[in-house]
Design an enzyme around this catalytic site. Sequence first.
Site, PDB file in Angstrom:
ATOM      1  N   CYS A 108      -0.983   3.225  -1.169  1.00 30.86           N
ATOM      2  CA  CYS A 108      -1.169   4.480  -1.889  1.00 30.86           C
ATOM      3  C   CYS A 108      -0.357   4.484  -3.196  1.00 30.86           C
ATOM      4  O   CYS A 108      -0.723   3.793  -4.138  1.00 30.86           O
ATOM      5  CB  CYS A 108      -0.838   5.678  -1.005  1.00 30.86           C
ATOM      6  SG  CYS A 108      -1.522   7.224  -1.641  1.00 30.86           S
ATOM      7  N   HIS A 215      -4.220   4.620   3.581  1.00 27.79           N
ATOM      8  CA  HIS A 215      -2.989   4.580   4.381  1.00 27.79           C
ATOM      9  C   HIS A 215      -3.229   3.870   5.713  1.00 27.79           C
ATOM     10  O   HIS A 215      -3.398   4.517   6.756  1.00 27.79           O
ATOM     11  CB  HIS A 215      -2.470   5.998   4.631  1.00 27.79           C
ATOM     12  CG  HIS A 215      -1.717   6.571   3.484  1.00 27.79           C
ATOM     13  ND1 HIS A 215      -0.344   6.482   3.367  1.00 27.79           N
ATOM     14  CD2 HIS A 215      -2.152   7.225   2.381  1.00 27.79           C
ATOM     15  CE1 HIS A 215       0.034   7.072   2.237  1.00 27.79           C
ATOM     16  NE2 HIS A 215      -1.046   7.538   1.631  1.00 27.79           N
ATOM     17  N   GLU A 217      -1.224   2.470   7.657  1.00 30.72           N
ATOM     18  CA  GLU A 217      -0.169   2.665   8.662  1.00 30.72           C
ATOM     19  C   GLU A 217      -0.564   3.734   9.688  1.00 30.72           C
ATOM     20  O   GLU A 217      -0.149   3.680  10.846  1.00 30.72           O
ATOM     21  CB  GLU A 217       1.173   3.015   7.993  1.00 30.72           C
ATOM     22  CG  GLU A 217       1.286   4.411   7.419  1.00 30.72           C
ATOM     23  CD  GLU A 217       0.665   4.583   6.048  1.00 30.72           C
ATOM     24  OE1 GLU A 217       0.847   5.656   5.446  1.00 30.72           O
ATOM     25  OE2 GLU A 217      -0.011   3.647   5.571  1.00 30.72           O
TER      26      GLU A 217
END
Length: 238
Positions: A108, A215, A217
């Site tokens: 990001c 994202h 994660e």
Amino acid sequence: MKRPLIGVTASHDTDNDRLFINSAYLQAVRTAGGIPVILPMEISEEDLRTLVTEVDGVLFTGGDDIHPFLYGEETNAKCGAVSQPRDSMEMALVPLAMEFGRPILGICRGIQILNTALGGTLYQDIPTQFVSELSIAHRQPFAYKVPSHTVDVIPGTLLSRILGEEHASIAVNSMHHQAIKDVAPGLEVCAYAPDHMIESVYAPDYPFLLGVQWHPEHLAPIHPDAAKLFSAFVEACR
């Protein structure tokens, strides 16, 4: 087998002058086999150089906007909050990490700082500056663990090699209001959103440098494609 040390950048709460980080980044690194180490923000270049020699790779995380002066623009009325200390540290960290050949992953804001540090530019506010016939939710209205749009993966790129050449597109989440405008010299695009916004870049002449606008994660625990990004990054750090 060695568990590599991964230097991870933190976000900066400028109102209270405190550092913080979403634990999803740390968990994704640990699950992939790395040991995350949170990097300090205000640090001398000499000490930062010492830290870079100690870690095996660097993860640039998400967060606030990057100051427009760093890519040669005046501040747009729709630009968000910035942290000059974080900007300064990360702009110094990018070339240092590359000087030592450390694998780099940018997420990001991370893809944006990589592009900025290497000479590219950004859209300061997607809704007012990015023109497309499609209306894609780049700030999704639901949970981050749920993908919101797809990205088309360019064959032969680092992202394509990580995911497998059979992956022409993947589903991603999205929570950003800035994005790459002009790609920095030395970087090439790995993926586009359906509205042709740049979603991933890499450095073809560098051992491992990958940036993604989404994202992974948050997706990694339940989406194998996202987990592959961290596995490939940590493996490159061994």
